[in-house]
Design a protein around this motif. Structure first.
Motif, mmCIF file in Angstrom:
data_model
loop_
_atom_site.group_PDB
_atom_site.id
_atom_site.type_symbol
_atom_site.label_atom_id
_atom_site.label_comp_id
_atom_site.label_asym_id
_atom_site.label_seq_id
_atom_site.Cartn_x
_atom_site.Cartn_y
_atom_site.Cartn_z
ATOM 1 N N ALA A 73 0.832 -1.210 0.000
ATOM 2 C CA ALA A 73 0.000 0.000 0.000
ATOM 3 C C ALA A 73 0.865 1.258 0.000
ATOM 4 N N ARG A 74 1.940 1.244 0.784
ATOM 5 C CA ARG A 74 2.839 2.404 0.825
ATOM 6 C C ARG A 74 3.575 2.583 -0.504
ATOM 7 N N VAL A 75 4.038 1.488 -1.077
ATOM 8 C CA VAL A 75 4.704 1.568 -2.384
ATOM 9 C C VAL A 75 3.718 2.090 -3.420
ATOM 10 N N SER A 76 2.498 1.603 -3.384
ATOM 11 C CA SER A 76 1.453 2.021 -4.322
ATOM 12 C C SER A 76 1.230 3.528 -4.250
ATOM 13 N N GLN A 77 1.118 4.040 -3.052
ATOM 14 C CA GLN A 77 0.886 5.471 -2.858
ATOM 15 C C GLN A 77 2.087 6.284 -3.348
ATOM 16 N N ARG A 78 3.280 5.870 -2.991
ATOM 17 C CA ARG A 78 4.484 6.624 -3.371
ATOM 18 C C ARG A 78 4.761 6.566 -4.869
ATOM 19 N N ALA A 79 4.520 5.418 -5.472
ATOM 20 C CA ALA A 79 4.800 5.249 -6.899
ATOM 21 C C ALA A 79 3.630 5.701 -7.767
ATOM 22 N N ARG A 80 2.492 5.958 -7.125
ATOM 23 C CA ARG A 80 1.282 6.382 -7.827
ATOM 24 C C ARG A 80 0.806 5.327 -8.830
ATOM 25 N N VAL A 81 0.749 4.082 -8.348
ATOM 26 C CA VAL A 81 0.255 2.960 -9.156
ATOM 27 C C VAL A 81 -0.697 2.121 -8.313
ATOM 28 N N GLU A 82 -1.438 1.247 -8.977
ATOM 29 C CA GLU A 82 -2.351 0.344 -8.278
ATOM 30 C C GLU A 82 -1.558 -0.666 -7.441
ATOM 31 N N PRO A 83 -2.152 -1.211 -6.365
ATOM 32 C CA PRO A 83 -1.432 -2.147 -5.502
ATOM 33 C C PRO A 83 -0.833 -3.355 -6.223
ATOM 34 N N ALA A 84 -1.547 -3.948 -7.173
ATOM 35 C CA ALA A 84 -0.990 -5.110 -7.882
ATOM 36 C C ALA A 84 0.283 -4.719 -8.635
ATOM 37 N N GLU A 85 0.261 -3.549 -9.239
ATOM 38 C CA GLU A 85 1.436 -3.061 -9.952
ATOM 39 C C GLU A 85 2.551 -2.724 -8.957
ATOM 40 N N ALA A 86 2.183 -2.165 -7.814
ATOM 41 C CA ALA A 86 3.171 -1.826 -6.778
ATOM 42 C C ALA A 86 3.875 -3.080 -6.262
ATOM 43 N N ALA A 87 3.146 -4.170 -6.106
ATOM 44 C CA ALA A 87 3.760 -5.429 -5.656
ATOM 45 C C ALA A 87 4.779 -5.911 -6.677
ATOM 46 N N PHE A 88 4.447 -5.789 -7.960
ATOM 47 C CA PHE A 88 5.397 -6.179 -9.008
ATOM 48 C C PHE A 88 6.596 -5.233 -9.022
ATOM 49 N N TYR A 89 6.363 -3.939 -8.881
ATOM 50 C CA TYR A 89 7.461 -2.972 -8.793
ATOM 51 C C TYR A 89 8.422 -3.385 -7.685
ATOM 52 N N ALA A 90 7.861 -3.714 -6.525
ATOM 53 C CA ALA A 90 8.689 -4.063 -5.377
ATOM 54 C C ALA A 90 9.557 -5.281 -5.673
ATOM 55 N N LYS A 91 8.971 -6.292 -6.267
ATOM 56 C CA LYS A 91 9.718 -7.517 -6.583
ATOM 57 C C LYS A 91 10.847 -7.228 -7.569
ATOM 58 N N VAL A 92 10.554 -6.431 -8.584
ATOM 59 C CA VAL A 92 11.556 -6.136 -9.610
ATOM 60 C C VAL A 92 12.684 -5.277 -9.031
ATOM 61 N N VAL A 93 12.355 -4.242 -8.282
ATOM 62 C CA VAL A 93 13.406 -3.389 -7.710
ATOM 63 C C VAL A 93 14.279 -4.197 -6.749
ATOM 64 N N VAL A 94 13.683 -5.051 -5.944
ATOM 65 C CA VAL A 94 14.467 -5.893 -5.039
ATOM 66 C C VAL A 94 15.360 -6.841 -5.843
ATOM 67 N N ASP A 95 14.877 -7.315 -6.970
ATOM 68 C CA ASP A 95 15.694 -8.171 -7.822
ATOM 69 C C ASP A 95 16.887 -7.394 -8.391
ATOM 70 N N VAL A 96 16.692 -6.144 -8.771
ATOM 71 C CA VAL A 96 17.802 -5.316 -9.248
ATOM 72 C C VAL A 96 18.777 -5.052 -8.098
ATOM 73 N N VAL A 97 18.262 -4.797 -6.913
ATOM 74 C CA VAL A 97 19.124 -4.625 -5.740
ATOM 75 C C VAL A 97 19.966 -5.877 -5.531
ATOM 76 N N GLU A 98 19.346 -7.025 -5.696
ATOM 77 C CA GLU A 98 20.063 -8.295 -5.513
ATOM 78 C C GLU A 98 21.253 -8.391 -6.464
#
Length: 130
Positions: A73-98
């Protein structure tokens, strides 16, 4: 990993139209992760990241306790995207961090988060989605 490479990877993997969108997604994910982690762990994770990226973890008000749904929910609000998209954003950014930090660093992060956060790390090492 340099800043331009990091942002370019996020932009490419998320298929975003601009670098600005990629930076907004990165900031949303890492600031929120920094809020959930203890300050010392957020700083450790930030260490190997590019200076322009690590600040998102350093700027967070660390040590907050919230579940994965609140994280999304916090990622969704900050990124200005829907929650499902925010969950995918989070997974991808964490993968790039990895890709940018030692394996042991993400082990420390996962050890600090409850099992409900397992979904955040499900793309690690999986190159088939992009």
């Amino acid at each position: 990993m340099k800043h331009d490479e990091f942002v370019g990877d996020v932009q490419h993997r998320l298929e975003l139209a601009s670098r600005g969108e990629a930076i907004r997604a990165t900031r949303a994910v890492l600031e929120t992760l920094g809020e959930r982690l203890q300050a010392d762990e957020a700083a450790d994770l930030a260490g190997p990241l590019p200076m322009e990226i690590d600040r998102f973890l350093h700027a967070a008000d660390s040590g907050q306790l919230f579940d994965f749904d609140e994280y999304v929910a916090r990622v969704s609000q900050r990124a200005r995207v829907e929650p499902a998209e925010a969950a995918f954003y989070a997974k991808v950014v964490v993968d790039v961090v990895e890709d940018a930090v030692p394996d042991t660093e993400l082990d420390d992060v996962t050890a600090q988060l409850p099992a409900g956060y397992d979904e955040l790390f499900e793309l690690l090492g999986d190159d088939s989605y992009y």
